[in-house]
Design a protein around this motif. Structure first.
Motif, PDB file in Angstrom:
ATOM      1  N   GLY A   1      -2.231   6.295  -6.843  1.00  0.00           N
ATOM      2  CA  GLY A   1      -3.282   7.074  -6.190  1.00  0.00           C
ATOM      3  C   GLY A   1      -4.104   6.230  -5.236  1.00  0.00           C
ATOM      4  O   GLY A   1      -4.273   5.023  -5.420  1.00  0.00           O
ATOM      5  N   GLN A   2      -4.630   6.900  -4.233  1.00  0.00           N
ATOM      6  CA  GLN A   2      -5.412   6.232  -3.182  1.00  0.00           C
ATOM      7  C   GLN A   2      -6.657   5.556  -3.743  1.00  0.00           C
ATOM      8  O   GLN A   2      -6.983   4.428  -3.377  1.00  0.00           O
ATOM      9  N   GLN A   3      -7.357   6.224  -4.660  1.00  0.00           N
ATOM     10  CA  GLN A   3      -8.601   5.675  -5.213  1.00  0.00           C
ATOM     11  C   GLN A   3      -8.330   4.369  -5.970  1.00  0.00           C
ATOM     12  O   GLN A   3      -9.068   3.390  -5.814  1.00  0.00           O
TER      13      GLN A   3
ATOM     14  N   THR B   1       0.431   3.491  -3.438  1.00  0.00           N
ATOM     15  CA  THR B   1      -0.386   4.706  -3.347  1.00  0.00           C
ATOM     16  C   THR B   1       0.256   5.911  -4.036  1.00  0.00           C
ATOM     17  O   THR B   1      -0.415   6.573  -4.831  1.00  0.00           O
ATOM     18  N   PRO B   2       1.537   6.215  -3.809  1.00  0.00           N
ATOM     19  CA  PRO B   2       2.117   7.366  -4.505  1.00  0.00           C
ATOM     20  C   PRO B   2       2.173   7.194  -6.027  1.00  0.00           C
ATOM     21  O   PRO B   2       2.092   8.159  -6.774  1.00  0.00           O
TER      22      PRO B   2
ATOM     23  N   ARG C   1       0.835  -1.200   0.000  1.00  0.00           N
ATOM     24  CA  ARG C   1       0.000   0.000   0.000  1.00  0.00           C
ATOM     25  C   ARG C   1       0.874   1.255   0.000  1.00  0.00           C
ATOM     26  O   ARG C   1       0.632   2.200  -0.760  1.00  0.00           O
ATOM     27  N   ALA C   2       1.906   1.275   0.825  1.00  0.00           N
ATOM     28  CA  ALA C   2       2.784   2.444   0.922  1.00  0.00           C
ATOM     29  C   ALA C   2       3.531   2.696  -0.381  1.00  0.00           C
ATOM     30  O   ALA C   2       3.788   3.849  -0.739  1.00  0.00           O
TER      31      ALA C   2
ATOM     32  N   VAL D   1      -5.761   2.263  -5.574  1.00  0.00           N
ATOM     33  CA  VAL D   1      -5.340   1.222  -4.638  1.00  0.00           C
ATOM     34  C   VAL D   1      -6.547   0.686  -3.864  1.00  0.00           C
ATOM     35  O   VAL D   1      -6.735  -0.523  -3.752  1.00  0.00           O
ATOM     36  N   ASP D   2      -7.379   1.577  -3.344  1.00  0.00           N
ATOM     37  CA  ASP D   2      -8.560   1.135  -2.607  1.00  0.00           C
ATOM     38  C   ASP D   2      -9.499   0.331  -3.492  1.00  0.00           C
ATOM     39  O   ASP D   2     -10.066  -0.680  -3.063  1.00  0.00           O
TER      40      ASP D   2
END
Length: 93
Positions: free
Chosen positions: A72-74, A68-69, A64-65, A76-77
């Motif tokens: 993007g968060q969306q 994400t960069p 996740r770490a 990955v989620d």
């Protein structure tokens, strides 16, 4: 300060040793099939030990770490949610 010999040298030394044992036991050099079998055995014996696996929660946190960069968060989620849904369907399917 001297470290361990290179892997190729370790393999060569191990192959010589195992070939000597073969000759002592059988009174002859191994044929092509025998050399192949001995080579596989030596490769297994000279392979470095596997690292201790990390717990799944640590692997997920690292993924996740690092993801994400980049994505993007969306993204990955969304991917995690699709994976959970697929896993649930497989378990209950």
């Amino acid at each position: 300060m001297t470290g361990p010999p290179p892997a190729s040298q370790q393999i060569e030394q191990a192959m010589e040793g195992i070939t000597d044992k073969y000759v002592n036991k059988h009174g002859r050099l191994p044929g092509e099939r025998g050399r192949h079998g001995l080579g596989s055995w030596v490769a297994q014996d000279t392979r470095p030990e596997k690292k201790t696996p990390r717990p799944l929660h640590q692997l997920r946190a690292w993924w996740r770490a690092s993801a994400t960069p980049r994505f993007g968060q969306q993204m990955v989620d969304g991917l995690l949610e699709r994976c959970r849904t697929a896993g649930s369907a497989i378990r209950h399917g």
